[in-house]
Design a protein around this motif. Structure first.
Motif, PDB file in Angstrom:
ATOM      1  N   ASN A 150       0.827  -1.211   0.000  1.00 27.93           N
ATOM      2  CA  ASN A 150       0.000   0.000   0.000  1.00 27.93           C
ATOM      3  C   ASN A 150       0.859   1.258   0.000  1.00 27.93           C
ATOM      4  O   ASN A 150       0.548   2.233  -0.691  1.00 27.93           O
ATOM      5  CB  ASN A 150      -0.940   0.016   1.201  1.00 27.93           C
ATOM      6  CG  ASN A 150      -2.013  -1.035   1.107  1.00 27.93           C
ATOM      7  OD1 ASN A 150      -2.305  -1.566   0.038  1.00 27.93           O
ATOM      8  ND2 ASN A 150      -2.595  -1.363   2.241  1.00 27.93           N
ATOM      9  N   SER A 151       1.935   1.256   0.773  1.00 28.67           N
ATOM     10  CA  SER A 151       2.831   2.413   0.832  1.00 28.67           C
ATOM     11  C   SER A 151       3.524   2.639  -0.503  1.00 28.67           C
ATOM     12  O   SER A 151       3.643   3.782  -0.961  1.00 28.67           O
ATOM     13  CB  SER A 151       3.879   2.219   1.930  1.00 28.67           C
ATOM     14  OG  SER A 151       3.259   2.149   3.183  1.00 28.67           O
ATOM     15  N   ILE A 152       3.970   1.570  -1.134  1.00 23.72           N
ATOM     16  CA  ILE A 152       4.620   1.683  -2.446  1.00 23.72           C
ATOM     17  C   ILE A 152       3.626   2.220  -3.466  1.00 23.72           C
ATOM     18  O   ILE A 152       3.952   3.108  -4.269  1.00 23.72           O
ATOM     19  CB  ILE A 152       5.203   0.323  -2.888  1.00 23.72           C
ATOM     20  CG1 ILE A 152       6.366  -0.067  -1.974  1.00 23.72           C
ATOM     21  CG2 ILE A 152       5.653   0.372  -4.343  1.00 23.72           C
ATOM     22  CD1 ILE A 152       6.844  -1.489  -2.147  1.00 23.72           C
ATOM     23  N   ALA A 153       2.413   1.696  -3.443  1.00 22.15           N
ATOM     24  CA  ALA A 153       1.383   2.164  -4.372  1.00 22.15           C
ATOM     25  C   ALA A 153       1.106   3.645  -4.164  1.00 22.15           C
ATOM     26  O   ALA A 153       0.984   4.408  -5.132  1.00 22.15           O
ATOM     27  CB  ALA A 153       0.099   1.348  -4.199  1.00 22.15           C
TER      28      ALA A 153
ATOM     29  N   VAL B 228       3.142   1.087 -14.440  1.00 21.28           N
ATOM     30  CA  VAL B 228       3.226   0.729 -13.021  1.00 21.28           C
ATOM     31  C   VAL B 228       2.503   1.776 -12.176  1.00 21.28           C
ATOM     32  O   VAL B 228       1.769   1.432 -11.235  1.00 21.28           O
ATOM     33  CB  VAL B 228       4.702   0.567 -12.589  1.00 21.28           C
ATOM     34  CG1 VAL B 228       4.831   0.444 -11.082  1.00 21.28           C
ATOM     35  CG2 VAL B 228       5.327  -0.635 -13.274  1.00 21.28           C
ATOM     36  N   VAL B 229       2.680   3.056 -12.510  1.00 19.22           N
ATOM     37  CA  VAL B 229       1.981   4.122 -11.785  1.00 19.22           C
ATOM     38  C   VAL B 229       0.471   3.983 -11.982  1.00 19.22           C
ATOM     39  O   VAL B 229      -0.304   4.156 -11.040  1.00 19.22           O
ATOM     40  CB  VAL B 229       2.486   5.515 -12.226  1.00 19.22           C
ATOM     41  CG1 VAL B 229       1.603   6.623 -11.693  1.00 19.22           C
ATOM     42  CG2 VAL B 229       3.921   5.726 -11.770  1.00 19.22           C
ATOM     43  N   GLY B 230       0.043   3.637 -13.189  1.00 24.62           N
ATOM     44  CA  GLY B 230      -1.381   3.437 -13.449  1.00 24.62           C
ATOM     45  C   GLY B 230      -1.969   2.291 -12.639  1.00 24.62           C
ATOM     46  O   GLY B 230      -3.058   2.414 -12.072  1.00 24.62           O
TER      47      GLY B 230
ATOM     48  N   TRP C 294      -4.974   0.372  -7.773  1.00 26.87           N
ATOM     49  CA  TRP C 294      -4.912  -0.268  -6.459  1.00 26.87           C
ATOM     50  C   TRP C 294      -5.383   0.702  -5.368  1.00 26.87           C
ATOM     51  O   TRP C 294      -6.106   0.322  -4.450  1.00 26.87           O
ATOM     52  CB  TRP C 294      -3.496  -0.748  -6.161  1.00 26.87           C
ATOM     53  CG  TRP C 294      -3.373  -1.356  -4.801  1.00 26.87           C
ATOM     54  CD1 TRP C 294      -2.890  -0.746  -3.681  1.00 26.87           C
ATOM     55  CD2 TRP C 294      -3.776  -2.659  -4.403  1.00 26.87           C
ATOM     56  NE1 TRP C 294      -2.950  -1.610  -2.608  1.00 26.87           N
ATOM     57  CE2 TRP C 294      -3.493  -2.800  -3.031  1.00 26.87           C
ATOM     58  CE3 TRP C 294      -4.337  -3.739  -5.081  1.00 26.87           C
ATOM     59  CZ2 TRP C 294      -3.761  -3.958  -2.325  1.00 26.87           C
ATOM     60  CZ3 TRP C 294      -4.597  -4.898  -4.375  1.00 26.87           C
ATOM     61  CH2 TRP C 294      -4.322  -4.999  -3.015  1.00 26.87           C
ATOM     62  N   CYS C 295      -4.975   1.968  -5.478  1.00 26.65           N
ATOM     63  CA  CYS C 295      -5.321   2.965  -4.455  1.00 26.65           C
ATOM     64  C   CYS C 295      -6.815   3.283  -4.431  1.00 26.65           C
ATOM     65  O   CYS C 295      -7.312   3.783  -3.416  1.00 26.65           O
ATOM     66  CB  CYS C 295      -4.499   4.235  -4.648  1.00 26.65           C
ATOM     67  SG  CYS C 295      -2.769   4.023  -4.151  1.00 26.65           S
ATOM     68  N   ILE C 296      -7.530   2.972  -5.492  1.00 24.84           N
ATOM     69  CA  ILE C 296      -8.986   3.132  -5.464  1.00 24.84           C
ATOM     70  C   ILE C 296      -9.576   2.285  -4.338  1.00 24.84           C
ATOM     71  O   ILE C 296     -10.533   2.688  -3.678  1.00 24.84           O
ATOM     72  CB  ILE C 296      -9.615   2.749  -6.826  1.00 24.84           C
ATOM     73  CG1 ILE C 296      -9.226   3.782  -7.890  1.00 24.84           C
ATOM     74  CG2 ILE C 296     -11.136   2.638  -6.714  1.00 24.84           C
ATOM     75  CD1 ILE C 296      -9.629   3.383  -9.303  1.00 24.84           C
TER      76      ILE C 296
END
Length: 72
Positions: free
Chosen positions: A3-6, A46-48, A53-55
C-alpha cells in the motif's frame, strides 16, 4: 508495505501530471527517454496500476476508525 509503495507511485504520478499541467513538462518522459520510450511506458503502466490499487483505499475501513465507531 504494498500500500505504501502504491501510494508513493500515485504521488509520483500526481507530481508528473502537475508538471505537465503547470509547465508543459513530462518529468517521467524527460528523465527516461521520452513518452514512447520503453522504460517510460513501463513506469507509466506501473503508476497506473498503483492508481487502480489505491482506489481500493476508498472502500477499506481503517482499523483506528472502526475502534472509534464502536466505542460509545
Amino acid at each position: 508495505m504494498f500500500n505504501s509503495i502504491a501510494l508513493i507511485l500515485v504521488i509520483v504520478g500526481a507530481i508528473n501530471w502537475g508538471s505537465i499541467g503547470l509547465f508543459g513538462l513530462d518529468l517521467v518522459g524527460s528523465l527516461f527517454g521520452g513518452q514512447l520510450a520503453l522504460l517510460s511506458r513501463i513506469i507509466f503502466s506501473v503508476v497506473g496500476v498503483a492508481g487502480l490499487w489505491c482506489i481500493s483505499f476508498l472502500f477499506r475501513e481503517n482499523a483506528t476508525d472502526s475502534k472509534h465507531h464502536h466505542q460509545y
